[in-house]
Design a protein around this motif. Structure first.
Motif, short mmCIF file in Angstrom:
data_model
loop_
_atom_site.label_atom_id
_atom_site.label_comp_id
_atom_site.label_asym_id
_atom_site.label_seq_id
_atom_site.Cartn_x
_atom_site.Cartn_y
_atom_site.Cartn_z
N MET A 157 -66.10 58.39 -17.45
CA MET A 157 -67.12 57.70 -18.21
C MET A 157 -67.99 58.71 -18.96
O MET A 157 -68.55 59.61 -18.36
CB MET A 157 -67.99 56.84 -17.30
N ARG B 40 -70.73 59.11 -22.65
CA ARG B 40 -71.61 58.37 -23.53
C ARG B 40 -71.03 58.22 -24.93
O ARG B 40 -70.37 59.12 -25.45
CB ARG B 40 -72.97 59.07 -23.64
N THR C 266 -72.00 53.15 -22.51
CA THR C 266 -70.99 53.91 -21.77
C THR C 266 -69.59 53.47 -22.20
O THR C 266 -69.32 52.29 -22.32
CB THR C 266 -71.15 53.69 -20.26
#
Length: 642
Positions: free
Chosen positions: A21, A23, A58
């Motif tokens: 994960m 940004r 995300t």
């Protein structure tokens, strides 16, 4: 994995789901053009402002790591890694479904990490010196095409490592690793800007009209198959980027609101997760120092993907995203019997400029702020029928605070009524109740222009068309204040409807208390009600206090505004102790209807010698644009008794 080839060690990880994960950032810029009223028909002033926003969420990103160790005395040359993506279900080539970022060369390799000219998925890492180790890391971004069915898909990520050792080319296949790719979110962004801004009119230097808050709204819809996780949005203050007229004008952003939550003076908002098919609405409250109309509004989206460039397909549906000129924020499904279910998000009345074809019978000028459609928060638009200047039976009086409106509504669907207020501001509208052939009594609460409400009131200076000014032509001084009541509703059964308009006397004081005496023995609490009027909605307030009788000193004067208090030690305490201010709610923001409450808490068991002291309080308001005091309330007292 670990391979041993000719005394060289290679470590690879393709890729690591544990750090999947990362940004994703969207920088959105809204360019607004404000055209205040013309000094003459052929003159138009244009001021362009810009609002910068950043949307962060995300997104699923994978990371691949390559480690090489050259423990020989020979140079390893022309190191190159080529990725290979394949679908597990059929083994087909999936290279077009992934975007690979420029690698980070952390040690050892001498190259720049540039892609091969022949193959964008092959990366040139340079050479590896004898007795050294090299590490390189890549971010891998699955594209929308990776999950065409909107379901999780499994892929293998492998590759081919090439290099030259002692003049001999070597090719080493890397063992493929399985990864599971989830669908992406797909966001549709629609901005709503209130098209008419009401504030001081530059044409009337003799009169200073109050600044009325206006709204910038954003509807975020997730039309994709994946969840937009941890969505956050930050907004900067408006910046003037062009002012060809030279007029002194200022814009100020001073509150933000998620859904129907209370407005807060925060500009970094956490929206949480937006599931597939769900939506979220954000509203920002702004003000302008001059009156005008927004005749152009564009939102430019710059997508920055997680691998650091603007390539790929992104999570923003730029084709479906857009802008609209709004009039007011309303709530669909707020009343029983309506066909749309309330989803706790505000909806927007939109002006499609049809009002330019209608003449206001009061001013004999083109109608402003005429809603022709309503956009729901779930993305559906509905037409709006309108009935203008629906008459009241009589003006409210102190003996009869209920006025009635009888009107025949022939259409079904959403209907907007504009009712001239015969009370002319002498009374405040507190509630509207509707009865009719649908056999339901529907009650509407009343809000301000910047609040979320299906009934709201306005009181604005207007110009009459073709008016002859006794002071000479061209001096277009507003001739009157137009008081209007606006009602938005859904009609499911056509026919004759009656509206009971319930008024209350306008408050005589902007500050009032529920008690004026409290015992030092038993203690007590005085509740102070702040109510300067709806035109001051969302304003920042600051409560001041004094224990010195007014006759014993001069009043406090702030920015030329007289506050009916005498500066003393209690005043100083309130000015220098923010925690004490906050505990009493002596500092904060008014609601959208221009109201707030503060408390004066007196603990029990105080010394009897304190009996006879009188605390007096008054508050000031800040102009949201200039950030200076422009309003002071009356004072309210509380006397300590035995």
């Amino acid at each position: 994995m670990k391979n041993s080839i000719q005394g060289r060690h290679l470590r690879s990880s393709f890729p690591s789901p544990s750090i999947a994960m990362r940004r994703l950032i969207l920088a959105s810029v809204a360019a607004l053009t404000l055209s205040p009223a013309a000094l003459a028909e052929e003159v138009c002033t244009k001021v362009t402002i810009q609002i910068n926003q950043q949307l962060v969420l995300t997104k699923q990103i994978f990371e691949a790591t390559l480690g090489m160790t050259n423990d020989t005395a020979s140079l390893v040359e022309d190191v190159e890694l080529e990725f290979d993506f394949r679908r597990v279900v059929d083994g087909s080539d999936a290279d077009p479904d992934f975007s690979v970022g420029v690698p980070t060369l952390e040690a050892g390799f001498t190259g720049l990490g540039l892609p091969s000219f022949e193959n964008p998925l092959a990366w040139d890492l340079g050479n590896l010196l004898p007795g050294t180790s090299g590490t390189s890391k890549w971010k891998i971004d699955p594209l929308e095409s990776a999950t065409p069915l909107g379901e999780n898909e499994t892929f293998t990520v492998g590759g081919l490592l090439r290099y030259v050792k002692n003049g001999t080319p070597v090719a080493v296949p890397l063992f493929p690793v399985e990864i599971e790719v989830a669908p992406d979110a797909k966001l549709v962004l629609t901005y709503y800007l209130q098209d008419t801004v009401y504030s001081d009119d530059p044409l009337t230097p003799e009169i200073i009209e109050p600044s009325e808050p206006f709204i910038l709204g954003l509807r975020i819809q997730n039309t994709g198959q994946g969840t937009a996780e941890n969505v956050k949005i930050s907004t900067g203050q408006p910046e003037i980027v062009e002012n060809i007229s030279g007029l002194i004008i200022a814009f100020k952003l001073f509150a933000a609101q998620i859904g129907c939550d209370p407005a807060v003076p925060l500009f970094e908002l956490e929206l949480g997760d937006i599931e597939p098919g769900a939506n979220q609405v954000v509203r920002w409250v702004l003000s302008s120092s001059l009156k005008g109309e927004f005749d152009n509004f564009n939102a430019d989206f710059t997508y920055v993907n997680p691998i650091g460039d603007q390539a790929g397909d992104g999570v923003i549906d730029t084709q479906a995203s857009g802008t609209a000129l709004a009039i007011h924020s309303v709530k669909l499904g707020a009343n029983p019997g309506e066909t749309v279910v309330d989803d706790t998000n505000p909806d927007f009345l939109v002006d499609e400029q049809a009002g330019d074809l209608l003449v206001d019978p009061f001013t004999q000028k083109a109608v402003e702020d005429l809603p022709t459609r309503v956009d729901s928060s779930d993305g559906v638009s509905y037409p709006v029928h309108y009935l203008l200047d629906v008459p009241m039976d009589a003006a409210p009086t102190t003996l009869d605070l209920v006025a009635t409106v009888d009107v025949t509504i022939a259409q079904t669907g959403y209907v907007y009524l504009r009712i001239p207020d015969l009370g002319q501001g002498a009374f405040d509208l507190s509630q509207v109740a509707r009865t009719g052939p649908d056999n339901q009594r529907v009650s509407f609460s009343v809000g301000s222009t910047a609040s979320i409400a299906n009934v709201w009131t306005t009181a604005r200076n207007v110009d009459f068309a073709n008016a002859i000014d006794p002071d000479g032509p061209g001096n277009l001084v507003p001739d009157a204040v137009q008081h209007l009541i606006h009602v938005f509703q859904e009609i499911t059964v056509p026919g004759d409807y009656r509206y009971d308009l319930v008024f209350q006397p306008a408050p005589d004081a902007a500050l009032s208390g529920d008690i004026d005496l409290v015992s030092v023995a038993t203690g007590g609490t005085q509740v102070l009600s702040l109510n300067p009027g709806v035109e001051y909605g969302f304003r920042f307030y600051f409560m001041l206090g004094s224990i010195t009788p007014q006759a014993l000193g001069l009043p406090i004067v702030v920015n030329g505004i007289e506050v009916p208090l005498v500066f003393d030690a209690y005043t100083l305490l309130l000015l220098t102790d923010p925690a004490f201010q906050a505990s009493l709610n002596f500092i904060g923001s008014l609601s959208g209807s221009g109201q707030a409450q503060a408390v004066v808490a007196v603990p029990p068991g105080l010394s009897p010698t304190l009996a006879g002291i009188t605390f007096r309080h008054a508050y000031v308001l800040l102009d949201p644009v200039a950030q200076i005091v422009d309003f002071a309330s009356n004072d309210e007292s509380l006397t300590l008794v035995p």
